[in-house]
Motif scaffolding. Sequence first.
Motif, short mmCIF file in Angstrom:
data_model
loop_
_atom_site.label_atom_id
_atom_site.label_comp_id
_atom_site.label_asym_id
_atom_site.label_seq_id
_atom_site.Cartn_x
_atom_site.Cartn_y
_atom_site.Cartn_z
N UNK A 392 -3.83 16.70 -4.41
CA UNK A 392 -4.66 15.56 -4.01
C UNK A 392 -3.78 14.51 -3.35
N UNK A 393 -4.09 14.16 -2.11
CA UNK A 393 -3.32 13.17 -1.37
C UNK A 393 -4.26 12.10 -0.82
N UNK A 394 -3.91 10.85 -1.04
CA UNK A 394 -4.69 9.73 -0.52
C UNK A 394 -3.87 9.03 0.55
N UNK A 395 -4.50 8.75 1.70
CA UNK A 395 -3.82 8.13 2.82
C UNK A 395 -4.03 6.63 2.87
N UNK A 396 -3.57 6.03 3.98
CA UNK A 396 -3.57 4.59 4.12
C UNK A 396 -4.94 3.94 4.07
N UNK A 402 -8.95 0.46 -1.45
CA UNK A 402 -8.87 0.22 -2.89
C UNK A 402 -8.07 -1.04 -3.17
N UNK A 403 -6.98 -1.22 -2.43
CA UNK A 403 -6.14 -2.41 -2.63
C UNK A 403 -6.91 -3.69 -2.34
N UNK A 404 -7.69 -3.68 -1.25
CA UNK A 404 -8.47 -4.88 -0.90
C UNK A 404 -9.45 -5.24 -2.01
N UNK A 405 -10.15 -4.24 -2.54
CA UNK A 405 -11.13 -4.49 -3.60
C UNK A 405 -10.46 -4.93 -4.90
#
Length: 422
Positions: A392-396, A402-405
């Motif tokens: 499982x890889x999450x990109x920018x 997620x960071x903004x929220x």
Amino acid sequence: MALPWKLHGDGKDVAASEIVMPEERLSWPRTIGFGAQHVVAMFGATFLVPLLTGFSPSTTLLFSGIGTLLFLIITQNKLPSYLGSSFAFIAPITAAVASDGKSVALGGIIVVGALLAIIGVVVHLSGTGWINKLMPPVVAGTIVALIGFNLAPAAKNNFEQAPLTAGVTLLSVVLVTVLFKGMLGRLSIVIGVVIGYLFAMTQGEVDLSAVEAAAWVGLPEFITPTFGFEYLPLYLMFLPVVLALIAENVGHVKGVGQLTDRNLDPLTGRALFADGLATVIAGIGGGSPTTTYGENIGVMSATRVFSTAAYWVAGIAAILLGLSPKIGEIIFTIPAGVLGGVTTALYGLIGIIGVRIWVENRVDFGKPKNQFTAGIALIIAIADFTLGGDGITFGGIILGTVAALVVYHLMSLIGRLRGTDR
């Protein structure tokens, strides 16, 4: 069956102090003319998405036309809009196609569309208050901006393949925007592509062999989606796009409402559901996902004609264009240099749309929570941070979203508890 539009005045002229409302129309020749303008306005951005993702432009045009007509039906002919290709999907589609192929990417598109449709039903029943709380302007603007800026490397890669052609294309887009008024100025993307394409032909960068073999009339390429639990990481990669689509649709409803001096907020749920349904249908057949188009709001603002009849004309015209394989092949011959030039401008403009959300809502960047929300999320997206393990890889884009929220709501919560956020 009687058509739902009443004639505005004599059907010929619109006074400077008047606008043609969604339930009105001008004479049919004029309405067809305005519909043609909407086709031209959406065309440049709509065909670029399939071109950049490897999907069929003809299939995309066909489903964008069908989606537009569905949108008009679901919103009861009260909300004028064209559903063109969504740029928010480019990054996850490109990654999915590279790793698992087009059919699996279509599965991700359908998941997003279905989720957006469900959210539309919830909004229709409960109102938009919770969306405004979840995504205040600083968060909504950041999410839209980071999607555009995250695509910068893709523009660079195409630009470097033919720098001279890319430079000519980019310069053409810029100059057309400032040299011409009215409709020509608004079509700078399309005109820039045409100029870049002609220049690329002089450089021997255009291959027309497939165009000659294509039929003028015929069905486009259809691809069926593929689903599976093993593609769950891919679906998660697509999910942040939902937030961008919500922001775009809510912004469209409020924008048209402001221009027509009407409260169209009760139609927000219908708009979200319609866009979600259109995206699902496009994904089932192999077309690009859809969203409401700001380009067409520009046309309405300039012409003062908000008649949904013009959008019916545009939707039908797009369907007819989608049934011409030769047009699809012509679009596919656009070389990398031209794409590099136009996407350098276009991806930047997507980012600036997010900045506009900040400006128009007067986001106060004197507040630390707003500074950190936007700053952290944008750096994560632009640098394309990745996080993953066990396949499982999450990109920018997903990490930035997620960071903004998290940053905004965490700082708001702690600030209220400690009395440091007033």
